[in-house]
Write an enzyme that holds these catalytic residues in place. Sequence first.
Site, short mmCIF file in Angstrom:
data_model
loop_
_atom_site.label_atom_id
_atom_site.label_comp_id
_atom_site.label_asym_id
_atom_site.label_seq_id
_atom_site.Cartn_x
_atom_site.Cartn_y
_atom_site.Cartn_z
N LEU A 199 0.82 -1.21 0.00
CA LEU A 199 0.00 0.00 0.00
C LEU A 199 0.85 1.26 0.00
O LEU A 199 1.95 1.30 0.57
CB LEU A 199 -0.90 0.02 1.23
CG LEU A 199 -1.97 -1.08 1.33
CD1 LEU A 199 -2.55 -1.12 2.74
CD2 LEU A 199 -3.07 -0.85 0.30
N ALA A 229 3.62 -3.92 8.54
CA ALA A 229 3.32 -4.39 7.18
C ALA A 229 4.44 -4.09 6.19
O ALA A 229 4.55 -4.75 5.16
CB ALA A 229 2.01 -3.77 6.70
N ALA A 280 6.24 -6.25 2.86
CA ALA A 280 5.93 -5.60 1.58
C ALA A 280 4.43 -5.51 1.34
O ALA A 280 3.96 -5.49 0.21
CB ALA A 280 6.60 -6.31 0.41
N LYS A 281 3.65 -5.44 2.44
CA LYS A 281 2.21 -5.21 2.34
C LYS A 281 1.91 -3.71 2.41
O LYS A 281 0.82 -3.28 2.06
CB LYS A 281 1.48 -5.96 3.45
CG LYS A 281 1.61 -7.48 3.33
CD LYS A 281 1.03 -8.20 4.52
CE LYS A 281 1.26 -9.71 4.40
NZ LYS A 281 0.80 -10.44 5.61
N ALA A 282 2.88 -2.95 2.89
CA ALA A 282 2.86 -1.49 2.81
C ALA A 282 4.25 -1.07 2.34
O ALA A 282 5.26 -1.64 2.76
CB ALA A 282 2.55 -0.86 4.16
#
Length: 307
Positions: free
Chosen positions: A246, A270, A274-276
Amino acid sequence: MKVNQINVDSSMKVSDLMDEFDKSGVLGAGRVARASNILVDMILDEDMKVFMSLGGPLIAGGMRNIITKMIKDGHVDLIVSSGANITHDLVEAFGGSHYRHEGKDDEELNEEGIGRIADINVGSDDFTIFENEIIKIFEKISDRKKVVSIQELLYEIGLLVDDDASFVATAARNNIPIFAPGLIDSMMGLQLWIFSQDHDFTLSAAGDMPYLSDIVFEAEKVGAILLGGGLTKHYTLASNVIKGGLDAAIQITMDRPEAGSLGGAPLEEAKSWAKAKCGSNLASVVGDVTIIFPFIYAAALDKLSSD
């Protein structure tokens, strides 16, 4: 930099008080102000797709009109919902209701056919209305389609629901996709299983992934409004791993980080998955969504109307 003390007066708008929180910049007030500012930035950024996840009993808890308004006003582009929130939205859409808990003993509630969600009651009669109506809708859809993804099912349901206050119906009419990876874990899921016992009708959870992946890949940037934790939060975060995470997000949750749960994890965690994205604009607020988000969104609307 010193802490600025918060001022209040009788002439203040919600956004004025939020500005005072922002000037203070500390503790919960500072985090709430940061979340509101990020929300404004996400809405104003024409290149950003805004995802919203809905965990917990938010519809039963009074958030239905706010979510529907956000869809109508173009402030959200995609929703990830728990099955419970969809079920409770449709309970209202079909003529049922939710009621304030009046302090009765739970065993007494059981005898009266009433289920309790904290200080919210739902009667068995309200669920009977839901069950009768949703089966009729399943029949109409299964006459045309034998295999559907969860998102397709919710879109088809939304088109058949006649209620302007329903977020499921409003999303369908505004082409806002709703994903519900945990749909089976709800009263709707139970009715869907019962229906499938004597109908040729299959729900494909994996069928949502190509459509969701296309949305992420085609978006210049993605921001997220994460209301509550759990599966809906993770599905929103994980869907963006394929593009590095994100670009911006706000989270409101009652969960704490000490137990290692995703629901209680601050958004900064996150980044490690690598989710943010590294450098993303994030704000985590610990508190009750039904108190904090209406305040954050009202202040954001105030600022948006003055821009």
